[in-house]
Enzyme design. Structure first.
Site, PDB file in Angstrom:
ATOM      1  N   SER A 270       7.423  -5.059 -27.115  1.00  0.00           N
ATOM      2  CA  SER A 270       8.389  -5.602 -27.957  1.00  0.00           C
ATOM      3  C   SER A 270       9.421  -6.465 -26.915  1.00  0.00           C
ATOM      4  CB  SER A 270       9.362  -4.553 -28.629  1.00  0.00           C
ATOM      5  OG  SER A 270      10.657  -4.920 -29.164  1.00  0.00           O
TER       6      SER A 270
ATOM      7  N   TYR B 262      14.199   3.822 -27.962  1.00  0.00           N
ATOM      8  CA  TYR B 262      13.117   2.783 -28.218  1.00  0.00           C
ATOM      9  C   TYR B 262      12.673   1.726 -27.298  1.00  0.00           C
ATOM     10  CZ  TYR B 262      10.907  -1.217 -31.287  1.00  0.00           C
ATOM     11  OH  TYR B 262       9.996  -2.198 -31.659  1.00  0.00           O
TER      12      TYR B 262
ATOM     13  N   ILE C  62      10.558 -10.184 -36.154  1.00  0.00           N
ATOM     14  CA  ILE C  62       9.666 -10.552 -37.200  1.00  0.00           C
ATOM     15  C   ILE C  62       9.873  -9.900 -38.666  1.00  0.00           C
ATOM     16  CG2 ILE C  62       7.069 -10.270 -37.551  1.00  0.00           C
ATOM     17  CD1 ILE C  62       7.730 -11.846 -34.906  1.00  0.00           C
TER      18      ILE C  62
END
Ligand code: NAI
Length: 260
Positions: free
Chosen positions: A151, A164, A197
């Protein structure tokens, strides 16, 4: 037929590609694209009906795919599924470690530790387990590829998603380490860093918020579509992509280069 002047192949036909999280978003787009290009696709994800739906789509389009329910946090199941993949489709040539979800927690949240461990269990640990479980396959393939979906959070950091961000930075580190460890076997290992996205993970974000964010943060001033990521994954999997390894590639509409 005109003779080609180049040597390296741009075909993944008959290659066996193993994709996690393939029932939605980028994983689904990758599964469909690899199938369009003639690969044999192992579609794995949570939920039998979701997996079957993607396999059915591929079959309807004339492609080759087989589906497995796989929670990537379950190491025993990883081994079982890989054994079945070898029987159904053959040894694995290409791994796409794609499965993921968002894991956010504020630093003073009582849940922080739990979220942290859950993030690493889903976003990082399975990647090394799957690669290690496929080492014999990869070493005997003449086009062995590992593609990890990290990412932009693997390169930069937003507020509120520390678990994350840390796990995705881990994916970048794991990618580089595996590239160094496996280069001797001719196995390439690369990571893609998608920006914003349109997928399952982002579908809860209202469109106007998405639009404002993308205009402010990306050079291309829009969210990307899953297929725009899938094509870069496919490119890294080509036999012709034989001299790129350990690369960390943003597919982010210019998010990580923009500083105005
Ligand atoms: P998505 O929600 O459409 O697809 C993710 C898939 O992973 C789902 O089908 C889900 O069932 C599966 N999954 C979640 N936990 C799992 C588990 N324990 N075992 C097996 N499968 C599991 O989301 P998207 O965006 O396509 O996600 C794909 C990857 O892209 C993830 O690793 C995500 O972190 C990453 N990513 C997504 C971005 C975005 O803007 N959508 C940006 C950057 C990275």
């Amino acid at each position: 037929m005109t003779e080609r002047l180049s040597q390296l192949s741009r075909s993944v036909a008959d290659r066996v590609v193993f994709i996690t999280g393939a029932a939605s978003g980028m994983g689904r787009a990758e599964a469909r694209l690899f199938a369009d290009e003639g690969a044999k696709v192992a579609v794995t994800d949570l939920g039998a009906a979701r997996v079957a739906a993607v396999v059915d789509e591929i079959h309807a389009a004339g492609g080759t795919a087989h589906g497995w329910v796989l929670d990537v946090t379950d190491n025993d199941r990883i081994q079982t599924v890989l054994d079945e993949v070898r029987v159904e489709l053959g040894p694995v040539d290409i791994i796409v470690n794609n499965a993921g979800a968002s894991f956010g927690a504020s630093l003073d949240s009582p849940d922080f530790d739990d979220v942290w461990h859950a993030a690493f269990d889903v976003l990082l640990t399975p990647h090394q387990r799957i690669v290690r479980a496929c080492l014999d396959d990869l070493r005997s393939s003449d086009c062995a590829r590992v593609i990890n979906i990290a990412s932009t959070e693997g390169i930069t950091a937003q507020r509120g998603v520390t678990p994350y961000t840390a796990a995705k930075h881990g994916v970048v580190g794991l990618t580089r380490s595996l590239a160094v460890m496996l280069g001797v076997d001719g196995i390439t290992v690369n990571a893609i860093c998608p920006g914003p996205i349109h997928t399952g993970i982002t579908e809860q974000i209202p469109d106007d918020m998405k639009d404002t964010y993308a205009r402010r943060r990306t050079a291309l001033r829009r969210y990307g579509d899953p297929e725009e990521v899938a094509h870069i994954v496919l490119s890294l999997a080509l036999p012709a992509a034989s001299y790129i390894t350990g690369a960390i590639i943003p597919v982010d509409g210019g998010l990580t280069c923009k500083n105005d």
